[in-house]
Design an enzyme around this catalytic site. Sequence first.
Site, PDB file in Angstrom:
ATOM      1  N   LYS A  90       0.860  -1.183   0.000  1.00  0.00           N
ATOM      2  CA  LYS A  90       0.000   0.000   0.000  1.00  0.00           C
ATOM      3  C   LYS A  90       0.894   1.230   0.000  1.00  0.00           C
ATOM      4  CE  LYS A  90      -4.445   1.039   0.457  1.00  0.00           C
ATOM      5  NZ  LYS A  90      -5.616   0.349  -0.077  1.00  0.00           N
ATOM      6  N   GLY A 188     -25.486   2.920   3.319  1.00  0.00           N
ATOM      7  CA  GLY A 188     -24.510   3.483   2.389  1.00  0.00           C
ATOM      8  C   GLY A 188     -24.885   3.110   0.969  1.00  0.00           C
ATOM      9  N   GLY A 190     -23.518   4.345  -2.018  1.00  0.00           N
ATOM     10  CA  GLY A 190     -22.537   4.901  -2.943  1.00  0.00           C
ATOM     11  C   GLY A 190     -22.303   3.950  -4.108  1.00  0.00           C
ATOM     12  N   VAL A 192     -20.742   1.160  -4.441  1.00  0.00           N
ATOM     13  CA  VAL A 192     -20.976  -0.266  -4.206  1.00  0.00           C
ATOM     14  C   VAL A 192     -22.384  -0.501  -3.661  1.00  0.00           C
ATOM     15  CG1 VAL A 192     -20.176  -2.330  -3.005  1.00  0.00           C
ATOM     16  CG2 VAL A 192     -18.515  -0.629  -3.763  1.00  0.00           C
TER      17      VAL A 192
HETATM   18  P1  NAD Z   1     -18.735   5.667  -1.839  1.00  0.00           P
HETATM   19  O1  NAD Z   1     -17.964   6.818  -1.265  1.00  0.00           O
HETATM   20  O2  NAD Z   1     -19.116   5.674  -3.279  1.00  0.00           O
HETATM   21  O3  NAD Z   1     -20.085   5.441  -0.999  1.00  0.00           O
HETATM   22  C1  NAD Z   1     -20.157   5.497   0.383  1.00  0.00           C
HETATM   23  C2  NAD Z   1     -21.576   5.974   0.719  1.00  0.00           C
HETATM   24  O4  NAD Z   1     -21.749   5.860   2.134  1.00  0.00           O
HETATM   25  C3  NAD Z   1     -21.825   7.424   0.337  1.00  0.00           C
HETATM   26  O5  NAD Z   1     -23.049   7.537  -0.363  1.00  0.00           O
HETATM   27  C4  NAD Z   1     -21.888   8.144   1.700  1.00  0.00           C
HETATM   28  O6  NAD Z   1     -22.762   9.272   1.698  1.00  0.00           O
HETATM   29  C5  NAD Z   1     -22.399   7.032   2.580  1.00  0.00           C
HETATM   30  N1  NAD Z   1     -22.107   7.184   4.003  1.00  0.00           N
HETATM   31  C6  NAD Z   1     -21.012   7.681   4.593  1.00  0.00           C
HETATM   32  N2  NAD Z   1     -21.124   7.627   5.931  1.00  0.00           N
HETATM   33  C7  NAD Z   1     -22.325   7.061   6.180  1.00  0.00           C
HETATM   34  C8  NAD Z   1     -23.015   6.707   7.366  1.00  0.00           C
HETATM   35  N3  NAD Z   1     -22.495   6.936   8.570  1.00  0.00           N
HETATM   36  N4  NAD Z   1     -24.229   6.125   7.250  1.00  0.00           N
HETATM   37  C9  NAD Z   1     -24.786   5.893   6.028  1.00  0.00           C
HETATM   38  N5  NAD Z   1     -24.170   6.206   4.871  1.00  0.00           N
HETATM   39  C10 NAD Z   1     -22.960   6.784   4.950  1.00  0.00           C
HETATM   40  O7  NAD Z   1     -17.864   4.376  -1.462  1.00  0.00           O
HETATM   41  P2  NAD Z   1     -17.943   2.954  -2.142  1.00  0.00           P
HETATM   42  O8  NAD Z   1     -16.903   2.870  -3.208  1.00  0.00           O
HETATM   43  O9  NAD Z   1     -19.336   2.606  -2.421  1.00  0.00           O
HETATM   44  O10 NAD Z   1     -17.402   2.040  -0.932  1.00  0.00           O
HETATM   45  C11 NAD Z   1     -18.247   1.724   0.167  1.00  0.00           C
HETATM   46  C12 NAD Z   1     -17.444   0.931   1.184  1.00  0.00           C
HETATM   47  O11 NAD Z   1     -16.950  -0.261   0.579  1.00  0.00           O
HETATM   48  C13 NAD Z   1     -16.218   1.648   1.749  1.00  0.00           C
HETATM   49  O12 NAD Z   1     -16.030   1.269   3.089  1.00  0.00           O
HETATM   50  C14 NAD Z   1     -15.078   1.111   0.897  1.00  0.00           C
HETATM   51  O13 NAD Z   1     -13.842   1.171   1.583  1.00  0.00           O
HETATM   52  C15 NAD Z   1     -15.535  -0.321   0.714  1.00  0.00           C
HETATM   53  N6  NAD Z   1     -14.971  -0.960  -0.491  1.00  0.00           N
HETATM   54  C16 NAD Z   1     -15.204  -0.421  -1.702  1.00  0.00           C
HETATM   55  C17 NAD Z   1     -14.670  -1.037  -2.831  1.00  0.00           C
HETATM   56  C18 NAD Z   1     -14.922  -0.495  -4.231  1.00  0.00           C
HETATM   57  O14 NAD Z   1     -14.661  -1.218  -5.201  1.00  0.00           O
HETATM   58  N7  NAD Z   1     -15.443   0.712  -4.367  1.00  0.00           N
HETATM   59  C19 NAD Z   1     -13.883  -2.208  -2.696  1.00  0.00           C
HETATM   60  C20 NAD Z   1     -13.692  -2.761  -1.414  1.00  0.00           C
HETATM   61  C21 NAD Z   1     -14.239  -2.112  -0.313  1.00  0.00           C
END
Ligand code: NAD
Length: 356
Positions: A90, A188, A190, A192
């Site tokens: 990382k 959440g 977002g 994913v």
């Molecule tokens: P993102 O930033 O697109 O979405 C996160 C969402 O969570 C946002 O809509 C945000 O408003 C919401 N959020 C933040 N705090 C919150 C809370 N307290 N309660 C409710 N909603 C809340 O992120 P993402 O890419 O969708 O990733 C989501 C999670 O999955 C993260 O923890 C990330 O580390 C993990 N992850 C993502 C990937 C990937 O491919 N994107 C891969 C592995 C792990």
Amino acid sequence: MNALNPSALHSAVFDHPEMGEHENIVFVKDRDSGLNAIIAVHDTTLGPALGGCRVWPYEKPADALTDALRLSRGMTYKNALAGLNLGGGKAVIIACPRKDKSQDMMEAFGRHVDRLSGTYITAEDVGVSPEDMEAVARRTDHVRGTSATGLGDPSPYTALGVFEGIRASARHVFGSAELDGRTVSVQGLGHVGFDVARQLADAGAQLVVSDIHAPAVERALDAFGAAAVAADQAHCVDADIFVPCALGAGLNARTIPQIQARVVAGAANNQLQTPADGIALKRRGIHYAPDYAINAGGVISIALAKPGEDDGRVREKTLAIGDTLTRIFERAAREDTTPERVADKMAEERLAQSGN
Ligand code: NAD
């Protein structure tokens, strides 16, 4: 220049509480671009160390080192468990992604990645955009997840793996992977979370959705006819399955006693605030799908995608996440331990076999 006392340096770095068996830690300072970075290669037993680059305005360099050491170790485990022939690494860049980051800085980072001769392969993480990675790729070939090297945004593959992991969890706990009629709370919405919610809705699940960003909730209500709940109440919903897809540490001493669901299976990284929280879930009879096992679809897509190839191989490997989780749950039941402990053991066993 301030000379650093050698014993202070020793205790700051070598006695750092997160220092494990890391193979190589590189501290980078590039005067011209203002780049301050740490690249941590944790383990290359299975192959070159793949792990994203995070840009974050850490308050203290020690916090950046903590993140680099902890996240690189996490990547070793995630890549090993996902069956990838890749080690864990990382990089962290100490900068505000909105104010300090520049193309020059990312190119300088690329030059330093290149100096590691492929022992570390970088990719996007928090605070890094596809354009930033294109800048890195101008200086090194040791990059994944750019338009030239892969399938682009890994989130759809993360969501695919999470959905398959939810099905495997349901099969283990309820005796059927069918989600039709099951109540599922998705926290959440977002990249994913929204895509997981879409697959759940298609499978007939009754959705209760939440996000701190109101438009994300509106969008899900429109798309899926879901019910909404306040973001801080998502874990309390009287649901069969709780799917955390927001930020980490959501499973803790405050929330665990309030969880109604029998399954917790979602994408968020580092869901357990402490190892004791995994034990607390088990005591309450709640089945937890270890985060780095269920959310590996994204890294699988970054690792395996080849330019010009379709996503067949990536999808196949991502769908295998369901089988991995089933093996984890069955072994946890046999050994009367927690699923996350089994996931760690399985990763360690793969590393030990490969190291012989
Ligand atoms: P993102 O930033 O697109 O979405 C996160 C969402 O969570 C946002 O809509 C945000 O408003 C919401 N959020 C933040 N705090 C919150 C809370 N307290 N309660 C409710 N909603 C809340 O992120 P993402 O890419 O969708 O990733 C989501 C999670 O999955 C993260 O923890 C990330 O580390 C993990 N992850 C993502 C990937 C990937 O491919 N994107 C891969 C592995 C792990």
